[in-house]
Write a protein that holds these residues in place. Structure first.
Motif, mmCIF file in Angstrom:
data_model
loop_
_atom_site.group_PDB
_atom_site.id
_atom_site.type_symbol
_atom_site.label_atom_id
_atom_site.label_comp_id
_atom_site.label_asym_id
_atom_site.label_seq_id
_atom_site.Cartn_x
_atom_site.Cartn_y
_atom_site.Cartn_z
ATOM 1 N N VAL A 81 -5.872 -0.901 7.428
ATOM 2 C CA VAL A 81 -4.858 -1.012 8.479
ATOM 3 C C VAL A 81 -4.263 0.376 8.690
ATOM 4 N N PRO A 82 -4.468 0.973 9.857
ATOM 5 C CA PRO A 82 -3.985 2.343 10.067
ATOM 6 C C PRO A 82 -2.466 2.393 10.175
ATOM 7 N N GLY A 83 -1.913 3.530 9.751
ATOM 8 C CA GLY A 83 -0.491 3.787 9.955
ATOM 9 C C GLY A 83 0.446 3.184 8.938
ATOM 10 N N LEU A 84 -0.080 2.507 7.916
ATOM 11 C CA LEU A 84 0.791 1.919 6.899
ATOM 12 C C LEU A 84 1.112 2.942 5.805
ATOM 13 N N PRO A 85 2.321 2.897 5.243
ATOM 14 C CA PRO A 85 2.642 3.790 4.124
ATOM 15 C C PRO A 85 2.216 3.217 2.780
ATOM 16 N N PHE A 86 1.472 2.115 2.782
ATOM 17 C CA PHE A 86 0.970 1.510 1.553
ATOM 18 C C PHE A 86 -0.380 0.876 1.859
ATOM 19 N N ASP A 87 -1.116 0.542 0.806
ATOM 20 C CA ASP A 87 -2.435 -0.087 0.949
ATOM 21 C C ASP A 87 -2.305 -1.563 0.596
ATOM 22 N N PRO A 88 -2.436 -2.473 1.563
ATOM 23 C CA PRO A 88 -2.257 -3.892 1.251
ATOM 24 C C PRO A 88 -3.371 -4.477 0.395
ATOM 25 N N TYR A 89 -4.490 -3.767 0.269
ATOM 26 C CA TYR A 89 -5.630 -4.279 -0.492
ATOM 27 C C TYR A 89 -5.805 -3.586 -1.840
ATOM 28 N N ARG A 90 -4.824 -2.821 -2.264
ATOM 29 C CA ARG A 90 -5.022 -1.962 -3.431
ATOM 30 C C ARG A 90 -5.526 -2.763 -4.629
ATOM 31 N N GLY A 91 -6.421 -2.160 -5.382
ATOM 32 C CA GLY A 91 -7.002 -2.843 -6.531
ATOM 33 C C GLY A 91 -6.346 -2.483 -7.846
ATOM 34 N N LEU A 92 -5.489 -1.456 -7.843
ATOM 35 C CA LEU A 92 -4.884 -0.959 -9.073
ATOM 36 C C LEU A 92 -3.366 -0.922 -8.929
ATOM 37 N N LEU A 93 -2.669 -0.917 -10.051
ATOM 38 C CA LEU A 93 -1.223 -0.734 -10.021
ATOM 39 C C LEU A 93 -0.893 0.702 -9.631
ATOM 40 N N TYR A 94 0.365 0.908 -9.280
ATOM 41 C CA TYR A 94 0.824 2.257 -8.942
ATOM 42 C C TYR A 94 1.035 3.071 -10.211
ATOM 43 N N ARG A 115 8.825 5.907 2.074
ATOM 44 C CA ARG A 115 8.270 5.497 3.368
ATOM 45 C C ARG A 115 7.964 4.003 3.399
ATOM 46 N N ALA A 116 7.503 3.446 2.270
ATOM 47 C CA ALA A 116 7.252 2.009 2.213
ATOM 48 C C ALA A 116 8.559 1.226 2.344
ATOM 49 N N TYR A 117 9.628 1.733 1.748
ATOM 50 C CA TYR A 117 10.921 1.065 1.859
ATOM 51 C C TYR A 117 11.413 1.075 3.305
ATOM 52 N N ARG A 118 11.242 2.193 3.983
ATOM 53 C CA ARG A 118 11.678 2.253 5.383
ATOM 54 C C ARG A 118 10.866 1.283 6.240
ATOM 55 N N TRP A 119 9.558 1.186 5.978
ATOM 56 C CA TRP A 119 8.723 0.220 6.711
ATOM 57 C C TRP A 119 9.204 -1.197 6.452
#
Length: 372
Positions: A81-94, A115-119
């Motif tokens: 998904v373009p333009g997101l500040p996070f990866d909704p499909y991430r396979g690993l923890l941060y 940036r994720a918080y602002r989104w």
């Protein structure tokens, strides 16, 4: 008639890195496998040569012709998904570095965490079903990754207030607690924020180092005692400690963008950050299978006490998990949760699994006693 369940491909191996992808595809087949957030733009030839029937590609970058080929094989492709500040499909923890990327150059406001918080603030109340779906996908992926990290671990939760200041006696005591628990072979898990939560993660980080390291680290951190007024200064102080003493011990933190004004502390090596606070709260307590230590805190900590009490009371998770409350005056006078907890526990299996101690240094022994 076709069984609708047959339309869902049977799960195969979860592939979460390019190295794992290369190892699996060397056998000539990805059939039924799940590939999460792996950049495959340089693997077109391998995709064309492999059987990808029934595979699921979640947020994987691919060349258009390769994506068309795997779809023709019968694979399911969920594009990035373009333009997101996070990866909704991430396979690993941060990791701390992932959430705080760009901190030194642009300050906290430039980091992926901010940036994720602002989104989240923009989208949480606008009724956009697409944004809600993205948050749900992300949080489910985080839960899956968290379960993988904690498989086989003896997890002890440490709960406490976010206002506990660096440089205070309470902060140093919580850090010693985290170190003692980690040295005892337990995996420390916290709510991931500042204050007592950070202190416990710091203690676990300090566990492999000689004892004086923790005292010195607390002294250095005291120069930025709180994340207000500057998250940047607060976070940079933590990264300076990590740089001075690398190769720290591991721990887990589970923060949330619901309370995004509280930044995640950088001392846990595995950070499971959620959008949905309810998932985060329940997930943290449910995974604390070796018990929970409740340090003095306010409304959030009180909520966690009784969130953990409910399954212990009803036995919905099997054997009740130990609960140790720290601070006699706090839990009997200031916020008298202990009398209510003791009344609820009376005559039930959880009665032998709760304790109130006066000091943090008493908590590890109490936890061990309740676990016996």
């Amino acid at each position: 008639m076709e069984n609708p369940d047959d339309s869902i491909p049977a799960p195969g191996i979860e592939i979460e890195s390019l190295a794992e992808f290369d190892a699996v595809i060397a056998g000539g087949s990805l059939a039924g496998h799940r590939v999460q957030s792996v950049d495959l733009t340089d693997r077109s030839a391998a995709l064309f040569a492999a059987d990808t029937s029934g595979a699921v590609f979640l947020g994987c970058r691919m060349e258009p012709d390769a994506a068309a080929k795997v779809r023709a094989d019968g694979a399911f492709v969920f594009p990035p998904v373009p333009g997101l500040p996070f990866d909704p499909y991430r396979g690993l923890l941060y990791s701390p570095d992932a959430l705080y990327e760009g901190l030194a150059e642009g300050g906290y406001e430039a980091t992926p965490d901010a940036r994720a918080y602002r989104w989240f603030q923009r989208t949480r109340a606008n009724g956009d079903a697409f944004a809600s779906m993205l948050r749900a996908l992300h949080d489910d992926a985080v839960s899956d990754a968290l379960d993988e990290v904690l498989t086989g671990a003896r997890v002890v939760g440490v709960m406490g207030g976010h206002t506990t200041a660096r440089g205070s006696a309470a902060y140093a005591a919580a850090a010693r607690l985290g170190r003692t628990l980690a040295r005892g072979g337990l995996t420390v898990a916290t709510g991931g924020g500042p204050g007592a939560m950070e202190a416990a993660n710091l203690g676990a980080y300090a566990a492999p180092h000689p004892d004086p390291m923790l005292d010195k680290a607390c002294e250095l951190l005291a120069a930025a005692p709180s994340f207000t007024p500057s998250v940047t200064d607060w976070a940079l102080a933590a990264f300076a400690v990590r740089e001075r003493w690398p190769d720290g011990g591991g721990s887990v933190s589970i923060p949330t963008w619901f309370y995004g004004h509280e930044p995640p502390n950088p001392f846990a090596d595995h950070i499971a950050k959620y959008f949905a606070n309810a998932l985060r709260e329940d997930g943290l307590l449910a995974r604390s299978t070796a018990g929970v230590v409740f340090l003095p805190g306010a409304a959030g900590t009180v909520q966690e006490v009784f969130d953990n009490t409910t399954p212990n009371y009803y036995g919905s998770r099997g054997t009740p998990t130990p609960m140790v409350l720290v601070g006699h005056a706090h839990w009997t006078e200031e916020l008298p949760a202990w009398p209510l907890l003791r009344t609820l526990a009376a005559g039930r299996p959880m009665e032998s699994r709760i304790a109130l101690v006066d000091t943090v240094d008493e908590a590890p022994e109490a936890l061990a006693r309740l676990s016996g």
